[in-house]
Scaffold this active site. Structure first.
Site, PDB file in Angstrom:
ATOM      1  N   GLU A 281      42.760  34.741  41.448  1.00  0.00           N
ATOM      2  CA  GLU A 281      42.761  35.065  42.887  1.00  0.00           C
ATOM      3  C   GLU A 281      42.405  33.899  43.798  1.00  0.00           C
ATOM      4  O   GLU A 281      41.590  34.041  44.705  1.00  0.00           O
ATOM      5  CB  GLU A 281      41.826  36.252  43.156  1.00  0.00           C
TER       6      GLU A 281
ATOM      7  N   GLU B   9      46.986  43.738  35.220  1.00  0.00           N
ATOM      8  CA  GLU B   9      45.983  44.737  35.621  1.00  0.00           C
ATOM      9  C   GLU B   9      46.654  45.970  36.203  1.00  0.00           C
ATOM     10  O   GLU B   9      46.194  46.535  37.205  1.00  0.00           O
ATOM     11  CB  GLU B   9      45.009  44.121  36.640  1.00  0.00           C
TER      12      GLU B   9
HETATM   13  C1  XIL Z   1      37.061  45.025  38.637  1.00  0.00           C
HETATM   14  C2  XIL Z   1      36.440  45.913  37.570  1.00  0.00           C
HETATM   15  O1  XIL Z   1      37.421  46.824  37.125  1.00  0.00           O
HETATM   16  C3  XIL Z   1      35.249  46.633  38.109  1.00  0.00           C
HETATM   17  O2  XIL Z   1      34.560  47.330  37.072  1.00  0.00           O
HETATM   18  C4  XIL Z   1      34.283  45.668  38.792  1.00  0.00           C
HETATM   19  O3  XIL Z   1      33.280  46.400  39.435  1.00  0.00           O
HETATM   20  C5  XIL Z   1      35.004  44.800  39.805  1.00  0.00           C
HETATM   21  O4  XIL Z   1      36.097  44.151  39.196  1.00  0.00           O
HETATM   22  N1  XIL Z   1      40.955  42.064  40.092  1.00  0.00           N
HETATM   23  C6  XIL Z   1      40.418  41.527  38.950  1.00  0.00           C
HETATM   24  C7  XIL Z   1      39.488  42.349  38.130  1.00  0.00           C
HETATM   25  O5  XIL Z   1      40.804  40.420  38.544  1.00  0.00           O
HETATM   26  O6  XIL Z   1      38.516  41.567  37.482  1.00  0.00           O
HETATM   27  C8  XIL Z   1      38.805  43.414  38.941  1.00  0.00           C
HETATM   28  O7  XIL Z   1      38.071  44.232  38.059  1.00  0.00           O
HETATM   29  C9  XIL Z   1      39.827  44.214  39.721  1.00  0.00           C
HETATM   30  C10 XIL Z   1      40.604  43.330  40.677  1.00  0.00           C
END
Ligand code: XIL
Length: 418
Positions: free
Chosen positions: A210, A318
């Site tokens: 990101e 994701e």
């Molecule tokens: C999220 C997790 O799912 C949560 O448990 C945590 O509280 C915050 O992070 N983008 C990403 C992930 O790259 O690491 C994030 O994961 C969601 C958005």
């Protein structure tokens, strides 16, 4: 046996049938897509260690059975993030236990392992950025040369779930700062230690997560502390260090919102510049945190067509499809804005819309199967999802397959029949 006890037995049998978990469901995602790409899930600490947390022992057992039955790849949802694996400064400051358990779980079930993530603006402890240099006084401090950045950070304060040392959990450190050299040294030590420890076992790493800015085209990079302290070459350096630590590992750049044409342009600008510098970058991770009202074949086909022009493997890292009213605008997935994105109750006819959206998205993955080399869902079922209120996954909170699961399996069957 009297009539009443017969009815009771019958209703117990019916209930048992209704609660047959998807672990016993005949179709599995990993089998259905075996000819195309591995199918994975982000798993949490309880699932990796077997120690109940948010889920009681019975539900956790079901969750783990579902992971084994359905997926052949896993990503640690949190336990390899800097805040969790390296909460305190120095060589003694690592907490490897949960990450080790995750790796062992995956190996013992012959699952591909993704390490997530080495350099990110979020879930990074304050000590990483701390030093003796006073922070810039004005919020609109001069930007590093040769790169546009978003002056207003999107990394606002969030929940403090990850303990002390991290203001507000996802907040931004505002104290005196490390120098460029100090921060590069910390980054190098961290990457060498973490990647080195799992060398040969963790085959894929999200090296930088990101780094792109949201908003208009003028700002390419997010205004993070990494960027402010090191400068735009923090990205190239991170890849260089990861490659030194494991020359065999597949190194990814990972980001969200790559369904948005403005953000795709920024990604292409960034990746082309890294490629020109011969940075060891081997795959693009598109997070694909989607919304049910816009997700589908057209959106994903357009995005993958553009991403494929980079000539790199694409990993869908994701995947989830938010069905909450609060998330139906835009393609952002900033962790700081997550609560708002899952408010307002579900959209109407959510189950059917979700099935249609997932079918379209997987049809696009199959169309682009030459580029798409991995598909990871962000969570195992709706109950444990980071966007639980948006019911964004293929299994409900009791691990029953939803209509979206059947729709995805049908896409695989249709591809096989072609
Ligand atoms: C999220 C997790 O799912 C949560 O448990 C945590 O509280 C915050 O992070 N983008 C990403 C992930 O790259 O690491 C994030 O994961 C969601 C958005």
């Amino acid at each position: 046996m009297n009539c009443r006890s017969r009815i009771h037995l019958l209703s117990v049998a019916l209930m048992a049938a209704a609660t047959v978990s998807a672990a016993e469901h005949p179709a599995s995602l990993k089998e259905a897509f075996a000819a195309h790409f591995p199918i994975g899930a982000a798993i949490n600490r309880s699932q990796a260690t077997g120690a109940p947390g948010r889920r009681n022992a019975e539900l956790l057992t079901q969750d783990i059975a579902l992971v084994k039955a359905q997926f052949n790849q896993v990503t640690a949802e949190n336990d390899m993030k800097w805040q969790l694996i390296h909460p305190r400064e120095g060589a003694e400051g690592y907490d490897f236990g949960p990450a080790d358990a995750f790796v062992n779980f995956a190996l013992s079930h012959r699952m591909e392992i993704v390490g997530h993530t080495l350099v990110w603006h979020s879930q990074t402890p304050n000590w990483v950025f701390a030093g003796t240099n006073p922070p810039p006084v004005a919020t609109n401090a001069p930007l590093p040369a040769a790169v546009g950045t978003n002056a207003v950070t999107t990394n606002g304060p969030g929940r403090g779930r990850f303990g002390p040392g991290l203001v507000g959990g996802f907040g931004r450190y505002n104290g005196p700062r490390a120098s460029r050299e100090e921060l590069l040294q910390r980054m190098r030590d961290h990457i060498h230690t973490v990647v080195g420890r799992y060398r040969g076992r963790v085959k894929v790493w999200d090296v930088v997560n990101e780094a792109l800015a949201d908003g208009g085209p003028e700002n390419v990079l997010r205004n993070s502390l990494w960027l402010e302290i090191i400068g735009p070459d923090f990205i190239a350096k991170a890849f260089q260090y990861a490659h030194e630590a494991d020359p065999e590992a597949i190194l990814r750049y990972n980001d969200y919102g790559l369904e948005n044409p403005v953000k795709i342009r920024k990604l292409i600008t960034l990746i082309r510049s890294l490629q020109e510098q011969k940075v060891p970058l081997h795959a693009i991770g598109t997070q694909a945190h989607l919304n049910v009202s816009t997700a589908g074949f057209e959106q994903m086909d357009r995005s993958l067509t553009e991403l494929a022009t980079l000539g790199l493997p694409i990993h869908v890292t994701e995947l989830d499809i938010n069905s909450a009213q609060g998330g139906q605008r835009g393609t952002g997935a900033d962790v700081a804005a997550n609560a708002a994105a899952t408010q307002g109750g579900l959209v109407s006819d959510a189950d059917q819309k979700l099935a249609d959206a997932y079918a379209g998205v997987f049809r696009a993955f199959l169309k682009h199967q030459d580029s798409v080399r991995m598909v990871t869902l962000w969570g195992v079922n709706d109950a444990v999802s980071w966007r639980a209120n948006g019911r964004p996954l293929l299994f409900d909170g009791e691990n029953r397959p939803k209509p979206a699961f059947d729709a995805v399996i049908r896409e695989a069957a249709a591809a096989a029949a072609r």
